[in-house]
Write an enzyme that holds these catalytic residues in place. Structure first.
Site, mmCIF file in Angstrom:
data_model
loop_
_atom_site.group_PDB
_atom_site.id
_atom_site.type_symbol
_atom_site.label_atom_id
_atom_site.label_comp_id
_atom_site.label_asym_id
_atom_site.label_seq_id
_atom_site.Cartn_x
_atom_site.Cartn_y
_atom_site.Cartn_z
ATOM 1 N N ASN A 1 -42.281 54.745 18.721
ATOM 2 C CA ASN A 1 -42.642 55.921 17.927
ATOM 3 C C ASN A 1 -42.551 57.252 18.665
ATOM 4 O O ASN A 1 -43.469 58.082 18.590
ATOM 5 C CB ASN A 1 -44.041 55.735 17.334
ATOM 6 C CG ASN A 1 -44.109 54.516 16.437
ATOM 7 O OD1 ASN A 1 -43.120 54.110 15.833
ATOM 8 N ND2 ASN A 1 -45.282 53.898 16.351
ATOM 9 N N ASN B 1 -40.731 56.085 13.575
ATOM 10 C CA ASN B 1 -41.195 55.905 12.204
ATOM 11 C C ASN B 1 -40.870 57.150 11.376
ATOM 12 O O ASN B 1 -41.054 58.272 11.847
ATOM 13 C CB ASN B 1 -42.705 55.659 12.165
ATOM 14 C CG ASN B 1 -43.049 54.229 12.529
ATOM 15 O OD1 ASN B 1 -42.176 53.370 12.606
ATOM 16 N ND2 ASN B 1 -44.318 53.962 12.761
ATOM 17 N N PRO B 2 -40.397 56.974 10.144
ATOM 18 C CA PRO B 2 -40.092 58.127 9.288
ATOM 19 C C PRO B 2 -41.261 59.089 9.124
ATOM 20 O O PRO B 2 -41.059 60.289 8.944
ATOM 21 C CB PRO B 2 -39.704 57.473 7.963
ATOM 22 C CG PRO B 2 -39.132 56.153 8.353
ATOM 23 C CD PRO B 2 -39.990 55.711 9.509
ATOM 24 N N SER B 3 -42.499 58.583 9.178
ATOM 25 C CA SER B 3 -43.663 59.463 9.039
ATOM 26 C C SER B 3 -43.681 60.521 10.137
ATOM 27 O O SER B 3 -44.088 61.667 9.909
ATOM 28 C CB SER B 3 -44.953 58.648 9.072
ATOM 29 O OG SER B 3 -45.082 57.940 10.296
ATOM 30 N N THR C 1 -45.454 48.308 14.959
ATOM 31 C CA THR C 1 -44.235 48.527 15.737
ATOM 32 C C THR C 1 -44.335 47.845 17.091
ATOM 33 O O THR C 1 -43.383 47.249 17.581
ATOM 34 C CB THR C 1 -43.997 50.034 15.928
ATOM 35 O OG1 THR C 1 -43.873 50.662 14.643
ATOM 36 C CG2 THR C 1 -42.712 50.282 16.715
ATOM 37 N N GLY C 2 -45.517 47.915 17.707
ATOM 38 C CA GLY C 2 -45.698 47.291 19.015
ATOM 39 C C GLY C 2 -45.466 45.798 18.982
ATOM 40 O O GLY C 2 -44.800 45.241 19.860
ATOM 41 N N HIS D 1 -52.094 47.763 9.514
ATOM 42 C CA HIS D 1 -52.022 46.982 10.754
ATOM 43 C C HIS D 1 -53.415 46.532 11.190
ATOM 44 O O HIS D 1 -54.401 47.234 10.977
ATOM 45 C CB HIS D 1 -51.389 47.809 11.870
ATOM 46 C CG HIS D 1 -50.060 48.406 11.508
ATOM 47 N ND1 HIS D 1 -49.039 47.655 10.957
ATOM 48 C CD2 HIS D 1 -49.590 49.674 11.601
ATOM 49 C CE1 HIS D 1 -47.998 48.444 10.744
ATOM 50 N NE2 HIS D 1 -48.307 49.661 11.114
#
Length: 359
Positions: free
Chosen positions: A171, A193-195, A281-282, A329
């Site tokens: 990220n 990430n898109p965010s 993601t991790g 998450h």
């Protein structure tokens, strides 16, 4: 008059009985030292709740540290067994990234978060897909997967992270001089990430040069974009791709995370007992590393607000204190799964300060 006398005959005993009960009640209270609690004392329950939460957190952290050992040793049989299982279920080498081979022209990309709205692969989309998997059949000897946990602050792990053959970051974390000593600067793959693209760069709808310049610290790394997790992530991810193309591909090479791989990976971890909506993601990157690396080292994977060494408060990330999306998450549950692998000698989780010498 007769009615009044009858009424008084029944009402008088009732009044006397109520008076007797009232006197008896207060005598009981006096003899038993019972004092009604005033309304001002009610908020004490909130402090008790906070105390219980702190106690619960301490129990969770204690359990986590009880399963952790600094004197880690790889267990080759366990590593091979888990890697083989992961490969059979997910096969990251051929599935992790959307390519022209696994996603031909005219086929449909099924969003892992919106399966009822597939996206057809047009000629324009097909042309920007990677021609082949970026990982090939190579296996890196050592990989460092760098999470962004606050436990990395003042860890002095930068040199050790840089010594890994393949370094994965999550990220778009900052790697400037303020953090280099703790997190290093070498990067072979970084996710976005898109965010983050929306929050930091206005979704690339305005000036785009700041975005390109911010990527210089990652060199020629792979830039992994989850363009097909949800429909609204596709346009901004494609703008990121075209932005780098327009600026002469200065910096990382953009590639797209395969939603089919993510679905299989989510199912895999659920079979292991993880019940979160989707892996973080991790965890995705740690899983990828287990398939493409011989020795996997995890840094910054500590999802608690207290340092494991001395219980001092730490921030959520090594660069800020922003909270993760807990409804999506489940970081403590993910960490528990990774701790099992650490205990089994499959992955090496690094907590606290790193030693000056290379591993």
């Amino acid at each position: 008059m007769r009615v009044m006398r009858t009424l008084m005959r029944w009402l008088l005993p009732v009044i006397l009985l109520c008076s007797f009960c009232s006197v008896a009640f207060w005598i009981f209270i006096s003899n038993n030292n019972v004092i009604p609690h005033p309304a001002s004392r009610i908020p004490q329950k909130a402090s008790n709740t906070q105390s219980c939460k702190a106690c619960k957190d301490s129990v969770i952290i204690g359990k986590a540290l009880g399963n952790y050992s600094n004197s880690w040793k790889k267990h080759e049989a366990n590593y091979k067994r888990f890697r083989l299982l992961l490969n059979e279920k997910c096969h990251a080498v051929s599935k992790a990234v959307v390519t022209q081979n696994n996603t031909p022209l005219g086929s449909n990309v099924v969003y892992d978060g919106e399966r009822r709205k597939p996206l057809q692969v047009t000629q324009a989309l097909y042309n920007i897909l990677a021609k082949e998997q970026p990982f090939g059949n190579a296996t890196w000897e050592s990989c460092a997967v760098v999470g962004n946990g606050g436990v990395l602050a003042n860890s002095s792990c930068g040199e050790e992270i840089n010594s890994a053959q393949f370094v994965i970051r999550c990220n778009l974390p900052p790697l400037d001089d303020r953090y280099e000593k703790d997190v290093g600067n070498k990067t072979n793959l970084v996710t976005a990430n898109p965010s983050i693209l929306h929050e930091k760069y206005s979704g690339l709808m305005e000036r785009r040069r700041p975005f390109v310049e911010s990527l210089h610290s990652y060199g020629q790394a792979l830039l992994l974009l989850p363009a097909f997790s949800y429909g609204h992530n596709t346009p901004v991810s494609l703008r990121a791709f075209y932005t780098l193309e327009d600026f002469g591909r200065e910096g990382p090479l953009p590639i797209f995370l395969n939603p089919e791989y993510l679905r299989k990976l989510t199912k895999f971890w659920r079979e292991q007992g993880l019940n979160s909506v989707r892996p973080s993601t991790g965890l995705i990157m740690a899983s990828l590393a287990l398939e493409i690396c011989t020795n996997v080292h995890l840094y910054g994977f500590w999802p608690f607000g207290k340092h494991p060494n001395d219980s001092r408060p730490i921030t959520n990330h090594y660069y800020d204190n922003r909270e993760s999306k807990k409804n999506v998450h489940s970081m403590p549950s993910e960490f528990e799964q990774l701790l099992k692998l650490h205990k089994q000698g499959v992955v090496h989780i690094h907590l606290g300060e790193c030693q000056p010498a290379h591993r």
